[in-house]
Design a protein around this motif. Structure first.
Motif, mmCIF file in Angstrom:
data_model
loop_
_atom_site.group_PDB
_atom_site.id
_atom_site.type_symbol
_atom_site.label_atom_id
_atom_site.label_comp_id
_atom_site.label_asym_id
_atom_site.label_seq_id
_atom_site.Cartn_x
_atom_site.Cartn_y
_atom_site.Cartn_z
ATOM 1 N N GLU A 168 0.717 -1.190 -0.015
ATOM 2 C CA GLU A 168 -0.131 0.013 0.015
ATOM 3 C C GLU A 168 0.987 1.337 0.012
ATOM 4 O O GLU A 168 0.650 2.055 -0.633
ATOM 5 C CB GLU A 168 -0.820 0.098 1.328
ATOM 6 N N GLY B 283 1.968 2.020 -3.265
ATOM 7 C CA GLY B 283 1.228 2.512 -4.372
ATOM 8 C C GLY B 283 0.700 1.208 -5.038
ATOM 9 O O GLY B 283 0.039 1.349 -6.068
ATOM 10 N N ARG B 284 0.725 -0.008 -4.544
ATOM 11 C CA ARG B 284 0.442 -1.119 -5.048
ATOM 12 C C ARG B 284 -0.842 -1.709 -4.314
ATOM 13 O O ARG B 284 -0.935 -1.619 -3.354
ATOM 14 C CB ARG B 284 1.412 -2.337 -5.401
#
Length: 178
Positions: free
Chosen positions: A59, A62-63
């Protein structure tokens, strides 16, 4: 090779460990079952934390990693259940085994009745092979935790006897100079 194995201190230590574990299992089956559930809970909790850390790292990068979150939460729930529902977990195996025995016994009853009706000499063995699993299955379903205690005690007795036999073998081999 045999002499080398039995003269090692590890063999003596293992025999003593088996005997100690056997005594604990034999005299404290409830505690042993509880400790087993706690160990299972600890393993689930560690796995859960690992998955939640991986989710958080993903998280932050950014995944999306919702699978890690779901698995982490499921294993956290499993850890809590293992601690709070130890009795349920310990009764599950005897309950399933009891159901299988019950089905086996019920399935054999018609064969025994047919043998009785036909006047066959195998009626008594067939009846026994139907009634024994039927009765054992009912007992296991009615008191699965009691059965679990008995199984843990049997395991303890087995470990104790194995340890005594190993200890005797080690001591005998040492006395013979092997």
């Amino acid at each position: 090779m045999f002499g080398f194995f039995w003269t090692r201190s590890a063999s003596l230590g293992l025999a003593l460990l088996y005997m100690a574990l056997g005594l604990v299992f034999l005299f404290f089956p409830e505690m042993t079952g509880t400790v087993f559930c706690w160990a299972l809970a600890a393993g689930a909790a560690v796995f859960s934390v690992g998955r939640l850390v991986r989710w958080r790292q993903a998280e932050q990068a950014g995944r999306r990693a919702s699978g890690e979150l779901v698995i982490g939460l499921l294993f956290a729930g499993l850890a809590v259940f293992c601690v709070l529902g130890a009795r349920v977990i310990l009764s599950f195996v005897p309950l399933v085994s009891g159901l299988l025995l019950l089905v086996d016994g019920v399935g054999k009853l018609p064969l025994a009745l047919d043998a009785k009706r036909d006047g066959s000499s195998v009626f008594i063995p067939l009846l026994a092979s139907a009634l024994v699993p039927l009765v054992l299955g009912i007992i296991m379903i009615m008191d699965p935790f009691g059965v679990t205690r008995a199984v843990i005690r049997f395991l303890g007795l087995s470990l104790l006897l194995d340890g005594i036999c190993d200890l005797g073998t080690v001591l005998y081999a040492r006395s013979q100079g092997q």
